[in-house]
Design a protein around this motif. Structure first.
Motif, PDB file in Angstrom:
ATOM      1  N   VAL A   7       0.622  -1.380   0.045  1.00  0.00           N
ATOM      2  CA  VAL A   7       0.104  -0.060  -0.044  1.00  0.00           C
ATOM      3  C   VAL A   7       0.781   1.212  -0.050  1.00  0.00           C
ATOM      4  N   HIS A   8       0.748   2.156  -1.063  1.00  0.00           N
ATOM      5  CA  HIS A   8       1.341   3.357  -1.129  1.00  0.00           C
ATOM      6  C   HIS A   8       0.498   4.526  -0.795  1.00  0.00           C
ATOM      7  N   GLN A   9      -0.933   4.224  -0.703  1.00  0.00           N
ATOM      8  CA  GLN A   9      -1.764   5.568  -0.760  1.00  0.00           C
ATOM      9  C   GLN A   9      -2.724   4.883   0.638  1.00  0.00           C
ATOM     10  N   ARG A  16      -0.931   6.754   7.879  1.00  0.00           N
ATOM     11  CA  ARG A  16      -0.203   7.842   6.745  1.00  0.00           C
ATOM     12  C   ARG A  16       1.558   7.869   7.189  1.00  0.00           C
ATOM     13  N   ASP A  17       1.695   7.544   8.355  1.00  0.00           N
ATOM     14  CA  ASP A  17       3.105   7.642   8.850  1.00  0.00           C
ATOM     15  C   ASP A  17       4.098   6.571   8.601  1.00  0.00           C
ATOM     16  N   GLN A  18       3.034   5.227   8.088  1.00  0.00           N
ATOM     17  CA  GLN A  18       3.592   4.012   7.913  1.00  0.00           C
ATOM     18  C   GLN A  18       3.861   3.572   6.696  1.00  0.00           C
ATOM     19  N   LEU A  19       3.886   4.510   5.767  1.00  0.00           N
ATOM     20  CA  LEU A  19       3.662   4.267   4.149  1.00  0.00           C
ATOM     21  C   LEU A  19       5.215   3.891   3.926  1.00  0.00           C
ATOM     22  N   PRO A  20       5.336   3.066   2.954  1.00  0.00           N
ATOM     23  CA  PRO A  20       4.364   1.938   2.319  1.00  0.00           C
ATOM     24  C   PRO A  20       4.363   0.826   3.613  1.00  0.00           C
TER      25      PRO A  20
END
Length: 96
Positions: A7-9, A16-20
Protein backbone atom coordinates in the motif's frame (compact mmCIF):
# COMPACT_ATOMS: atom_id res chain seq x y z
CA UNK A 1 1.24 -16.10 2.77
CA UNK A 2 -1.22 -16.67 -0.03
CA UNK A 3 -1.00 -13.21 -1.63
CA UNK A 4 -0.14 -9.62 -0.70
CA UNK A 5 -0.18 -5.99 -1.82
CA UNK A 6 2.05 -3.07 -0.94
CA UNK A 7 0.00 0.00 0.00
CA UNK A 8 1.38 3.39 -1.09
CA UNK A 9 -1.81 5.45 -0.62
CA UNK A 10 -3.29 5.09 2.88
CA UNK A 11 -6.92 4.00 3.09
CA UNK A 12 -6.94 4.81 6.81
CA UNK A 13 -5.59 8.18 7.99
CA UNK A 14 -3.80 6.62 10.99
CA UNK A 15 -1.43 4.70 8.71
CA UNK A 16 -0.06 7.74 6.80
CA UNK A 17 3.19 7.74 8.77
CA UNK A 18 3.75 4.01 8.07
CA UNK A 19 3.76 4.12 4.24
CA UNK A 20 4.47 1.95 2.38
CA UNK A 21 3.06 -1.01 4.27
CA UNK A 22 2.09 -4.55 3.32
CA UNK A 23 -1.35 -6.14 3.54
CA UNK A 24 -1.31 -9.89 3.10
CA UNK A 25 -3.88 -12.57 2.49
CA UNK A 26 -2.79 -15.25 4.96
CA UNK A 27 -4.00 -18.84 4.64
CA UNK A 28 -4.24 -20.56 8.02
CA UNK A 29 -2.65 -23.97 8.64
CA UNK A 30 -5.57 -24.86 10.91
CA UNK A 31 -8.11 -24.65 8.08
CA UNK A 32 -6.94 -24.90 4.49
CA UNK A 33 -8.83 -22.43 2.31
CA UNK A 34 -9.51 -19.98 5.16
CA UNK A 35 -7.66 -16.76 4.32
CA UNK A 36 -7.44 -13.64 6.46
CA UNK A 37 -6.46 -10.18 5.21
CA UNK A 38 -4.08 -8.48 7.66
CA UNK A 39 -1.07 -6.19 7.90
CA UNK A 40 2.34 -7.80 7.62
CA UNK A 41 4.88 -6.25 10.00
CA UNK A 42 8.50 -6.87 10.96
CA UNK A 43 9.72 -7.09 7.35
CA UNK A 44 10.38 -4.63 4.55
CA UNK A 45 7.61 -4.66 1.90
CA UNK A 46 10.13 -5.56 -0.83
CA UNK A 47 11.15 -8.71 1.11
CA UNK A 48 7.64 -10.20 1.44
CA UNK A 49 7.12 -13.36 -0.65
CA UNK A 50 4.15 -15.54 -1.52
CA UNK A 51 4.51 -18.82 0.37
CA UNK A 52 6.45 -17.38 3.32
CA UNK A 53 5.44 -18.59 6.77
CA UNK A 54 4.02 -16.06 9.22
CA UNK A 55 2.87 -16.00 12.83
CA UNK A 56 0.16 -13.84 14.37
CA UNK A 57 0.44 -11.09 17.00
CA UNK A 58 -2.57 -9.32 18.46
CA UNK A 59 -2.06 -5.64 19.26
CA UNK A 60 -4.47 -3.07 20.72
CA UNK A 61 -5.51 -0.16 18.52
CA UNK A 62 -5.20 3.42 19.76
CA UNK A 63 -7.89 4.08 22.36
CA UNK A 64 -7.73 0.53 23.71
CA UNK A 65 -11.26 -0.54 22.71
CA UNK A 66 -10.26 -2.87 19.88
CA UNK A 67 -7.40 -5.19 18.99
CA UNK A 68 -6.10 -6.13 15.56
CA UNK A 69 -4.25 -9.18 14.22
CA UNK A 70 -0.84 -8.49 12.69
CA UNK A 71 1.30 -11.13 11.03
CA UNK A 72 5.10 -11.34 11.31
CA UNK A 73 7.38 -13.57 9.23
CA UNK A 74 8.84 -16.76 10.63
CA UNK A 75 12.49 -16.79 9.63
CA UNK A 76 12.65 -20.04 7.68
CA UNK A 77 11.56 -20.99 4.18
CA UNK A 78 8.10 -22.42 3.64
CA UNK A 79 7.73 -25.90 2.14
CA UNK A 80 6.41 -25.92 -1.41
CA UNK A 81 2.63 -25.62 -1.66
CA UNK A 82 0.68 -28.76 -2.45
CA UNK A 83 -0.83 -28.52 -5.88
CA UNK A 84 -4.33 -29.74 -6.62
CA UNK A 85 -4.24 -32.66 -9.00
CA UNK A 86 -7.45 -33.35 -10.89
CA UNK A 87 -8.52 -36.98 -11.14
CA UNK A 88 -7.90 -38.60 -14.53
CA UNK A 89 -10.57 -37.93 -17.13
CA UNK A 90 -12.87 -40.84 -17.91
CA UNK A 91 -15.51 -40.91 -20.62
CA UNK A 92 -19.07 -41.14 -19.39
CA UNK A 93 -20.80 -44.44 -20.13
CA UNK A 94 -24.38 -44.29 -21.27
CA UNK A 95 -26.46 -46.59 -19.02
CA UNK A 96 -29.67 -47.17 -20.86
Amino acid sequence: MYSFIIVHQPAIPGYRDQLPYTVGLVELDEQVGLRLPARIVGIEPADVEVGMRVTVDVEPLAGGLYSVALFRPIRFRAPPRRRFRAPPWRPCRDRR
